[in-house]
Design an enzyme around this catalytic site. Structure first.
Site, PDB file in Angstrom:
ATOM      1  CD  GLU A 205     -57.555  24.614 -39.990  1.00  0.00           C
ATOM      2  OE1 GLU A 205     -57.510  23.390 -40.037  1.00  0.00           O
ATOM      3  OE2 GLU A 205     -56.588  25.306 -39.605  1.00  0.00           O
TER       4      GLU A 205
ATOM      5  CG  ASP B  94     -60.099  24.858 -35.923  1.00  0.00           C
ATOM      6  OD1 ASP B  94     -58.994  24.897 -36.494  1.00  0.00           O
ATOM      7  OD2 ASP B  94     -60.447  23.919 -35.174  1.00  0.00           O
TER       8      ASP B  94
END
Length: 252
Positions: free
Chosen positions: A80, A108
């Site tokens: 992320e 992420d």
């Protein structure tokens, strides 16, 4: 809300959020709630990985004091916040190295201990509703989902919360603090309600002396996850940097 975000989040996180919103044509002066949400999600992702390492024996350990002599590997790879090209390059590299199934959407994090990608969610709604939305979108049992709320609730795939209780409590405390600080400034209701957000936006525009007829439509489009990551996040000292960056919200 914009002032609150700049006061309560580390400048590096704010800068990443600004770049992401600009990239996708979103005005942080208008989309202030989205600005706050992006910063919050970024910080949770960083806190999730903070302090967690894998030692020479392949065991997951928590280290809060840096030991330059310790041969440690970060347990989590932060995906992320990187630009899309770099993010997919990292994902492909992980898949080639570990044999993990390539996800359809950019996740992420990657957990080197459990060998799985992780999707982090931070919601202002019921955790189970948001969890189901994430699961329906991802449609993959290989990607682990972990949802946090501002009320201290959480939900994860197969009730496997990945982190130890203390690490998760740290994240929950931070989210609860953000909620309390928003509430003390009269911002929480607009943060959780689109209708209240429009009212707050009109109020903010008026206080800034802008034309009363200025557009006040709040986009319903979901911001793509941040894909812009400064080189510093790749540095071996990123944990110490992040630890120092988690600022407490100053009082009014």
């Amino acid at each position: 809300m914009e002032d609150f975000v700049r006061q309560c989040f580390n400048p590096m996180i704010v800068e990443l959020a600004e770049k992401a919103m600009k990239e996708y044509g979103e005005d942080l002066k208008i989309e202030t709630n989205k600005f706050a949400a992006i910063c919050t999600h970024l910080e949770v992702c960083f806190m999730y990985s903070d302090f967690h390492f894998i030692n020479e024996q392949g065991e997951s350990i928590i280290v809060e004091l840096d030991d330059p002599n310790a041969l440690l590997k970060h347990r989590f790879e932060i995906i992320e916040g990187r630009d899309r090209t770099m993010a997919w390059t990292v994902v492909n590299s992980i898949c080639n190295t570990t044999g993990a199934e390539k996800p359809k959407f950019l996740p992420d994090l990657y957990d080197y201990k459990e060998n799985r990608f992780i999707e982090i969610g931070v919601t202002r709604r019921e955790v189970h509703i948001y969890y189901l939305e994430k699961a329906n979108k991802i449609k993959s049992e290989k990607t682990h989902i972990h949802i946090f709320s501002f009320t201290g609730e959480e939900m994860a795939t197969k009730a496997d919360y990945t982190l130890d209780e203390e690490s998760r409590a740290r994240i929950k405390t931070r989210l609860f603090t953000i909620r309390q600080e928003m509430a003390s400034r009269g911002l929480w209701d607009s943060f959780i309600s689109p209708k209240e957000a429009k009212k707050q936006l009109k109020k903010d525009l008026k206080s800034q002396g802008q034309c009363a007829g200025s557009p006040t439509k709040v986009s319903r489009r979901t911001s793509p996850a941040l894909r812009i990551l400064e080189p510093m996040w790749m540095d071996s000292n990123r944990t110490a940097t992040l630890r120092a960056s988690f600022l407490k919200c100053p009082k009014k």
